[in-house]
Design an enzyme around this catalytic site. Structure first.
Site, PDB file in Angstrom:
ATOM      1  N   TYR A 141       0.801  -1.228  -0.037  1.00  0.00           N
ATOM      2  CA  TYR A 141      -0.028   0.020  -0.056  1.00  0.00           C
ATOM      3  C   TYR A 141       0.749   1.268   0.168  1.00  0.00           C
ATOM      4  O   TYR A 141       0.382   2.365  -0.207  1.00  0.00           O
ATOM      5  CB  TYR A 141      -0.994  -0.028   1.382  1.00  0.00           C
ATOM      6  CG  TYR A 141      -1.969  -1.016   1.193  1.00  0.00           C
ATOM      7  CD1 TYR A 141      -2.083  -2.061   0.177  1.00  0.00           C
ATOM      8  CD2 TYR A 141      -2.910  -1.183   2.321  1.00  0.00           C
ATOM      9  CE1 TYR A 141      -3.039  -2.748   0.136  1.00  0.00           C
ATOM     10  CE2 TYR A 141      -4.083  -2.264   2.248  1.00  0.00           C
ATOM     11  CZ  TYR A 141      -4.060  -3.106   1.138  1.00  0.00           C
ATOM     12  OH  TYR A 141      -4.884  -4.004   1.102  1.00  0.00           O
ATOM     13  N   LYS A 192       3.709 -15.454   1.917  1.00  0.00           N
ATOM     14  CA  LYS A 192       3.598 -16.150   0.520  1.00  0.00           C
ATOM     15  C   LYS A 192       5.026 -16.302   0.351  1.00  0.00           C
ATOM     16  O   LYS A 192       5.558 -16.118  -0.948  1.00  0.00           O
ATOM     17  CB  LYS A 192       3.018 -15.330  -0.326  1.00  0.00           C
ATOM     18  CG  LYS A 192       2.607 -15.909  -1.719  1.00  0.00           C
ATOM     19  CD  LYS A 192       1.402 -16.844  -1.695  1.00  0.00           C
ATOM     20  CE  LYS A 192       1.164 -17.476  -2.932  1.00  0.00           C
ATOM     21  NZ  LYS A 192       0.522 -18.778  -2.884  1.00  0.00           N
ATOM     22  N   ASP A 224      -2.687 -18.280   1.085  1.00  0.00           N
ATOM     23  CA  ASP A 224      -4.003 -19.055   0.711  1.00  0.00           C
ATOM     24  C   ASP A 224      -4.387 -20.197   1.558  1.00  0.00           C
ATOM     25  O   ASP A 224      -5.576 -20.355   1.687  1.00  0.00           O
ATOM     26  CB  ASP A 224      -3.697 -19.332  -0.785  1.00  0.00           C
ATOM     27  CG  ASP A 224      -2.173 -19.958  -0.995  1.00  0.00           C
ATOM     28  OD1 ASP A 224      -1.398 -19.775  -0.033  1.00  0.00           O
ATOM     29  OD2 ASP A 224      -1.965 -20.322  -2.121  1.00  0.00           O
ATOM     30  N   ASP A 248      -5.277  -7.154   5.663  1.00  0.00           N
ATOM     31  CA  ASP A 248      -6.370  -6.334   5.483  1.00  0.00           C
ATOM     32  C   ASP A 248      -7.354  -7.465   4.758  1.00  0.00           C
ATOM     33  O   ASP A 248      -8.689  -7.138   5.381  1.00  0.00           O
ATOM     34  CB  ASP A 248      -5.758  -5.600   4.187  1.00  0.00           C
ATOM     35  CG  ASP A 248      -7.215  -4.601   3.828  1.00  0.00           C
ATOM     36  OD1 ASP A 248      -8.506  -4.476   4.573  1.00  0.00           O
ATOM     37  OD2 ASP A 248      -7.110  -3.851   2.856  1.00  0.00           O
ATOM     38  N   ASP A 252     -10.854  -8.862   7.477  1.00  0.00           N
ATOM     39  CA  ASP A 252     -12.339  -8.883   7.109  1.00  0.00           C
ATOM     40  C   ASP A 252     -12.930  -9.981   7.068  1.00  0.00           C
ATOM     41  O   ASP A 252     -13.977 -10.413   7.543  1.00  0.00           O
ATOM     42  CB  ASP A 252     -12.474  -8.082   5.899  1.00  0.00           C
ATOM     43  CG  ASP A 252     -12.264  -6.436   6.072  1.00  0.00           C
ATOM     44  OD1 ASP A 252     -12.163  -6.110   7.104  1.00  0.00           O
ATOM     45  OD2 ASP A 252     -12.669  -5.902   5.053  1.00  0.00           O
TER      46      ASP A 252
END
Ligand code: NAD
Length: 368
Positions: A141, A192, A224, A248, A252
């Site tokens: 970000y 990852k 994943d 993020d 959620d």
């Protein structure tokens, strides 16, 4: 005098739940002698209306001079057509940046009495009580370059950059290890590493730092796989640490399995300055001004503030226990109530929780 808490109520139900949280703090003063002062400042849509900007410099200054910040929520349809930099949400991103809060803590707890609200089966979400530690100021970000390019033939390409320094990784990983030590001593690091260089460094840092925390059981998960396992076995996690983008998305996803957005608190911590505490939910314009917003996420944010910024984890537990008692005894705001259950207003729920704070004092006195 005591500590200073900056209060940024914001928009919609923000002022309603924050006002309830202030009543809770006053109860802690009354029954536990907790000394504090508050200073109010504008953020979001209300700040735009009053000052022409969603984040006045006076608000930033007020936050910097405080020991902790309690925020309500920002946003609403009234400000939706403003340009991006003037929208209420820009105030929220701005204050996080100004305070360099790099560690976002999101407890994910499914209350046994509210199991039916989860979209998952009860046997899967039962005992789900973990916390996601998300890196908040680095990674994809914020990395540079971040831009759209057009070559001489008019072909468009884009680039975002996932950049981390070893120092940035280490400081967030340490926050997570410290938390794990205070909980069930189980850390899940999500990355990852099979594809990303940044994740390989992330994993190296976790492996190095873990030697300082020999009691903590460390597990590495690819993102994943983590996304699937949060759905399959959420009750097995304790502390989960991950970088900004993964955090993020996963936080959620995890919030949804609790089934009750009005119950989820959050904390954003910096290295030295004040921490920022806010409910996960937004300003809920659909119910604003009606007096029945659920204040419990704000109460649980106060509990986190007491633990992480105000050095009163004992009072944080008092608040959490009072909320737990209220839920166990059947107190429900409209968002939590099912079927014939009575629906409490914000004020009634606040009084209910405070009654347990008062009873907590008597209980403690009786046991001395
Ligand atoms: P929201 O969280 O405000 O509301 C989603 C749904 O949950 C609504 O039906 C609402 O009534 C309900 N709800 C939320 N909190 C509740 C509570 N405490 N008690 C009872 N019910 C509650 O999300 P949204 O509708 O997507 O967004 C509304 C506004 O809030 C938008 O302007 C958005 O940008 C903003 N927003 C702000 C924040 C923040 O300030 N941190 C976070 C998310 C969204």
């Amino acid at each position: 005098m005591g500590v200073q808490i900056a209060v940024l109520s914001g928009d919609g139900i923000g002022p309603e739940v924050t006002d309830a949280a202030l009543h809770l703090l006053h109860a802690l003063r009354q029954f536990y002698g907790f000394e504090f002062q508050t200073v109010a400042a504008d953020i979001g849509g209300i700040a735009y209306d009053r000052h022409g900007t969603p984040l006045p410099s006076a608000t930033v200054e007020c936050c910097r001079q405080s020991d902790a910040i309690l925020l309500g929520a920002v946003g609403g349809p009234k400000w939706d057509s403003l340009p991006g930099h003037l929208r209420p949400e820009a105030g929220l991103l701005g204050i996080r940046k100004a305070l360099t809060v790099f560690a976002n803590l999101r407890p994910i707890r499914v209350w046994n009495e509210l199991l039916g609200a989860s979209p998952l089966r009860e046997r899967i979400v039962k005992n789900c009580d973990f916390i996601i530690v998300r890196e908040l100021t680095g990674g994809l970000y914020f990395g540079e370059p971040k831009e759209r390019r057009r070559d001489a033939d008019g072909n468009v390409s884009v680039v975002d950059t996932l950049a981390y320094t070893e120092r940035e990784i280490e400081r967030i990983v340490r926050v997570a290890f410290d938390l794990a030590m205070r909980r069930k001593k189980h850390l899940t690091s999500v990355d990852k590493a099979n594809v990303l260089e940044s994740s390989r460094l992330w994993r190296e840092v976790v492996q190095r730092v873990r030697h300082e925390y020999p009691e903590v059981l460390v597990e590495h998960l690819l993102v994943d796989s983590a996304a699937m396992q949060i759905i399959q076995r959420p009750g097995d996690f304790d502390v989960m640490v991950t970088e900004n983008l993964f955090g993020d998305i996963l936080s959620d996803e995890a919030a949804v399995i609790t089934g009750s957005i009005g119950m989820l608190p959050s904390a954003s911590l910096s290295a030295e300055g004040p921490g920022l505490y806010e409910p996960v939910h937004g300003s809920a314009p659909d119910i604003a001004g009606q007096g029945y917003a659920n204040p419990l996420a704000s109460f649980l944010s106060v509990a986190m503030m007491l633990e992480h910024s105000l050095q009163r984890p004992d009072l944080g537990r008092v608040v959490e226990t009072a909320v737990a008692h209220a839920i166990e005894s059947g107190a429900r705001t409209r968002d939590l109530a099912r079927g014939e259950e009575a629906r409490l207003s914000t004020r009634e729920m606040t009084r209910w929780v405070i009654s347990y704070i008062e009873k907590g004092v008597h209980y403690a006195e009786n046991t001395i």
